[in-house]
Design a protein around this motif. Sequence first.
Motif, PDB file in Angstrom:
ATOM      1  N   TYR A 105       0.850  -1.196   0.000  1.00  0.00           N
ATOM      2  CA  TYR A 105       0.000   0.000   0.000  1.00  0.00           C
ATOM      3  C   TYR A 105       0.886   1.247   0.000  1.00  0.00           C
ATOM      4  O   TYR A 105       0.633   2.204   0.723  1.00  0.00           O
ATOM      5  N   GLY A 106       1.934   1.200  -0.811  1.00  0.00           N
ATOM      6  CA  GLY A 106       2.961   2.223  -0.747  1.00  0.00           C
ATOM      7  C   GLY A 106       2.830   3.343  -1.745  1.00  0.00           C
ATOM      8  O   GLY A 106       1.800   3.534  -2.393  1.00  0.00           O
ATOM      9  N   GLY A 107       3.939   4.085  -1.883  1.00  0.00           N
ATOM     10  CA  GLY A 107       4.008   5.224  -2.780  1.00  0.00           C
ATOM     11  C   GLY A 107       4.522   4.847  -4.149  1.00  0.00           C
ATOM     12  O   GLY A 107       4.594   3.662  -4.507  1.00  0.00           O
ATOM     13  N   ALA A 108       4.914   5.865  -4.914  1.00  0.00           N
ATOM     14  CA  ALA A 108       5.293   5.671  -6.320  1.00  0.00           C
ATOM     15  C   ALA A 108       6.414   4.664  -6.504  1.00  0.00           C
ATOM     16  O   ALA A 108       6.366   3.805  -7.382  1.00  0.00           O
ATOM     17  N   MET A 109       7.447   4.745  -5.683  1.00  0.00           N
ATOM     18  CA  MET A 109       8.598   3.864  -5.877  1.00  0.00           C
ATOM     19  C   MET A 109       8.352   2.462  -5.347  1.00  0.00           C
ATOM     20  O   MET A 109       9.120   1.548  -5.635  1.00  0.00           O
ATOM     21  N   SER A 110       7.268   2.268  -4.593  1.00  0.00           N
ATOM     22  CA  SER A 110       6.953   0.911  -4.137  1.00  0.00           C
ATOM     23  C   SER A 110       6.625   0.007  -5.311  1.00  0.00           C
ATOM     24  O   SER A 110       6.790  -1.216  -5.238  1.00  0.00           O
ATOM     25  N   LEU A 111       6.174   0.583  -6.435  1.00  0.00           N
ATOM     26  CA  LEU A 111       5.925  -0.224  -7.627  1.00  0.00           C
ATOM     27  C   LEU A 111       7.203  -0.892  -8.116  1.00  0.00           C
ATOM     28  O   LEU A 111       7.177  -2.037  -8.583  1.00  0.00           O
ATOM     29  N   LYS A 112       8.311  -0.189  -8.010  1.00  0.00           N
ATOM     30  CA  LYS A 112       9.597  -0.788  -8.397  1.00  0.00           C
ATOM     31  C   LYS A 112       9.967  -1.920  -7.444  1.00  0.00           C
ATOM     32  O   LYS A 112      10.350  -3.018  -7.884  1.00  0.00           O
ATOM     33  N   TYR A 113       9.840  -1.667  -6.143  1.00  0.00           N
ATOM     34  CA  TYR A 113      10.197  -2.694  -5.161  1.00  0.00           C
ATOM     35  C   TYR A 113       9.278  -3.905  -5.263  1.00  0.00           C
ATOM     36  O   TYR A 113       9.725  -5.053  -5.108  1.00  0.00           O
ATOM     37  N   LEU A 114       7.998  -3.668  -5.519  1.00  0.00           N
ATOM     38  CA  LEU A 114       7.062  -4.777  -5.704  1.00  0.00           C
ATOM     39  C   LEU A 114       7.427  -5.593  -6.940  1.00  0.00           C
ATOM     40  O   LEU A 114       7.442  -6.833  -6.894  1.00  0.00           O
ATOM     41  N   ALA A 115       7.724  -4.903  -8.031  1.00  0.00           N
ATOM     42  CA  ALA A 115       8.092  -5.611  -9.265  1.00  0.00           C
ATOM     43  C   ALA A 115       9.357  -6.444  -9.063  1.00  0.00           C
ATOM     44  O   ALA A 115       9.448  -7.579  -9.547  1.00  0.00           O
ATOM     45  N   GLU A 116      10.322  -5.887  -8.344  1.00  0.00           N
ATOM     46  CA  GLU A 116      11.565  -6.634  -8.078  1.00  0.00           C
ATOM     47  C   GLU A 116      11.293  -7.863  -7.221  1.00  0.00           C
ATOM     48  O   GLU A 116      11.801  -8.962  -7.519  1.00  0.00           O
ATOM     49  N   ALA A 117      10.494  -7.706  -6.170  1.00  0.00           N
ATOM     50  CA  ALA A 117      10.208  -8.828  -5.268  1.00  0.00           C
ATOM     51  C   ALA A 117       9.352  -9.890  -5.947  1.00  0.00           C
ATOM     52  O   ALA A 117       9.585 -11.094  -5.777  1.00  0.00           O
ATOM     53  N   LEU A 118       8.350  -9.459  -6.706  1.00  0.00           N
ATOM     54  CA  LEU A 118       7.497 -10.416  -7.434  1.00  0.00           C
ATOM     55  C   LEU A 118       8.285 -11.165  -8.490  1.00  0.00           C
ATOM     56  O   LEU A 118       8.105 -12.373  -8.677  1.00  0.00           O
ATOM     57  N   THR A 119       9.184 -10.473  -9.184  1.00  0.00           N
ATOM     58  CA  THR A 119      10.017 -11.123 -10.194  1.00  0.00           C
ATOM     59  C   THR A 119      10.928 -12.172  -9.563  1.00  0.00           C
ATOM     60  O   THR A 119      11.059 -13.290 -10.076  1.00  0.00           O
ATOM     61  N   ALA A 120      11.534 -11.828  -8.421  1.00  0.00           N
ATOM     62  CA  ALA A 120      12.413 -12.780  -7.729  1.00  0.00           C
ATOM     63  C   ALA A 120      11.640 -14.030  -7.344  1.00  0.00           C
ATOM     64  O   ALA A 120      12.147 -15.169  -7.493  1.00  0.00           O
ATOM     65  N   ALA A 121      10.387 -13.872  -6.888  1.00  0.00           N
ATOM     66  CA  ALA A 121       9.565 -15.033  -6.533  1.00  0.00           C
ATOM     67  C   ALA A 121       9.192 -15.847  -7.761  1.00  0.00           C
ATOM     68  O   ALA A 121       9.239 -17.092  -7.735  1.00  0.00           O
ATOM     69  N   LEU A 122       8.837 -15.166  -8.848  1.00  0.00           N
ATOM     70  CA  LEU A 122       8.457 -15.872 -10.075  1.00  0.00           C
ATOM     71  C   LEU A 122       9.636 -16.653 -10.656  1.00  0.00           C
ATOM     72  O   LEU A 122       9.449 -17.745 -11.228  1.00  0.00           O
ATOM     73  N   LEU A 123      10.831 -16.139 -10.530  1.00  0.00           N
ATOM     74  CA  LEU A 123      11.995 -16.832 -11.047  1.00  0.00           C
ATOM     75  C   LEU A 123      12.254 -18.143 -10.316  1.00  0.00           C
ATOM     76  O   LEU A 123      12.767 -19.103 -10.897  1.00  0.00           O
ATOM     77  N   THR A 124      11.844 -18.228  -9.043  1.00  0.00           N
ATOM     78  CA  THR A 124      11.978 -19.504  -8.308  1.00  0.00           C
ATOM     79  C   THR A 124      10.996 -20.539  -8.849  1.00  0.00           C
ATOM     80  O   THR A 124      11.256 -21.737  -8.807  1.00  0.00           O
ATOM     81  N   VAL A 125       9.830 -20.059  -9.311  1.00  0.00           N
ATOM     82  CA  VAL A 125       8.836 -20.955  -9.902  1.00  0.00           C
ATOM     83  C   VAL A 125       9.305 -21.450 -11.258  1.00  0.00           C
ATOM     84  O   VAL A 125       9.068 -22.615 -11.656  1.00  0.00           O
ATOM     85  N   ALA A 126      10.006 -20.597 -11.988  1.00  0.00           N
ATOM     86  CA  ALA A 126      10.447 -20.951 -13.341  1.00  0.00           C
ATOM     87  C   ALA A 126      11.568 -21.989 -13.350  1.00  0.00           C
ATOM     88  O   ALA A 126      11.792 -22.659 -14.364  1.00  0.00           O
ATOM     89  N   LEU A 127      12.271 -22.125 -12.229  1.00  0.00           N
ATOM     90  CA  LEU A 127      13.412 -23.054 -12.185  1.00  0.00           C
ATOM     91  C   LEU A 127      12.983 -24.500 -12.424  1.00  0.00           C
ATOM     92  O   LEU A 127      11.935 -24.927 -11.938  1.00  0.00           O
TER      93      LEU A 127
END
Length: 309
Positions: free
Chosen positions: A287-309
Motif C-alpha cells: 500500500y505504498g508510494g510511487a517507488m513501491s511499484l519498483k520494489y514490488l516488481a523486483e520482489a514479485l520477479t524474484a519469486a516468479l523466477l523460483t517458480v520458473a526453475l
Amino acid sequence: MLILTYKKTFSLWLLLAAALLFPCAVQADITIKDSQREITFNETPTRVATLSWELAEDVIELGVTPLVVPEIKAYQEWVAKPAMPSSTMEIGNRAEPNIELLAQLKPDVILISDTLKSLRPRLERIAPVVFFDTYRADHNNAKQADWTFLTIAKLLNKTDMANKKLAERDRVLMALKAQLNSAFPNGVPPVTSIRFASTTSAYVYGHNSMPQYALDLLGIKSALSLPTSQWGIHQQRLKKLKAVENGIVLYFKPFYQEQKLQASRLWQAMPFVINKQTASVESTWTYGGAMSLKYLAEALTAALLTVAL
C-alpha cells in the motif's frame, strides 16, 4: 537628497546583482495543490512530519529525512524499502499520532493521508498540513501515487530528482520484464498475489492494488477477476483459491503461520501447490508510494523466477 537617492539606487543594483549571481538566495513562493486545496509556502520546508508510511516513503526517496514517522519498528518489518533514517523519531501509531510531541517538535509542514483527514484542522494549529487522498476506489491508485510523489517533490524542491527516480523505475521494470520473458519462454502464466490473514483466509490483490499494477507493468495478467475496491483487495476463504487452476499464486511475507499453512491439507490440495506454482514474496509494502511499484516488481520477479526453475 542626491546622496540618499544614490544610496538607494546603489542598494537596488546590489540586490539585482545578488539575484543574478546567486539565484538560490532569492526564492519564490512555492504553491502546490493537495487533494483538497491550494497551499503556498514562503520557503522550502525542511522539518517534514510524515504521518503515514507511503508519504514517508516518498520523502525518503527524495533524499529528505522525515522529522517523524509513526510505528517505525513495524515500518522496518513490513515496508523495509526505502530504509528508515536512524534520526527519524517515532510519533505514535498511524491512526493516533502523538499530537503533543508533534507540537513540541515544531515541524515546517505535516503530510497526512486519508486516515487522519478528520484531524487536519487540529494539526493545522501546529503547522501547515498537506493532505493526500492516496487510495480510493474511484481513481487509479498507481497514477495517484505518482501525482503525490511529484507534488511532494515540488514542495521540497526535488522535482528533478523525482523525475529521475520515475525514469529509473521505468528502466528497472523493462529489465525485469525481459528477464521474466526469458525465464518463461512460453509466457508467464496468470498470477494472483495474496497476503494471508490466517491459515484459512487471505487478502487477494486485484484491480487497483499496487501488486497488480506492478504485475500489469511486467505484462502479467491476473489469475482471478475481482471487482475494484479502495485498496484493491478482497478477503477470501482459502478454498476459493482453488479457482487458480493453471496460474501462479504468490504470497507476501511476513506470515508467521507459514509452517502451519504448509502442513495443512487444504493448502496441499490447491492445484497451484500440487503443480509447484507458488512461492513467497519477500516483505514489500503493498500500500505504498510511487517507488513501491519498483520494489514490488523486483520482489514479485524474484519469486516468479523460483517458480520458473
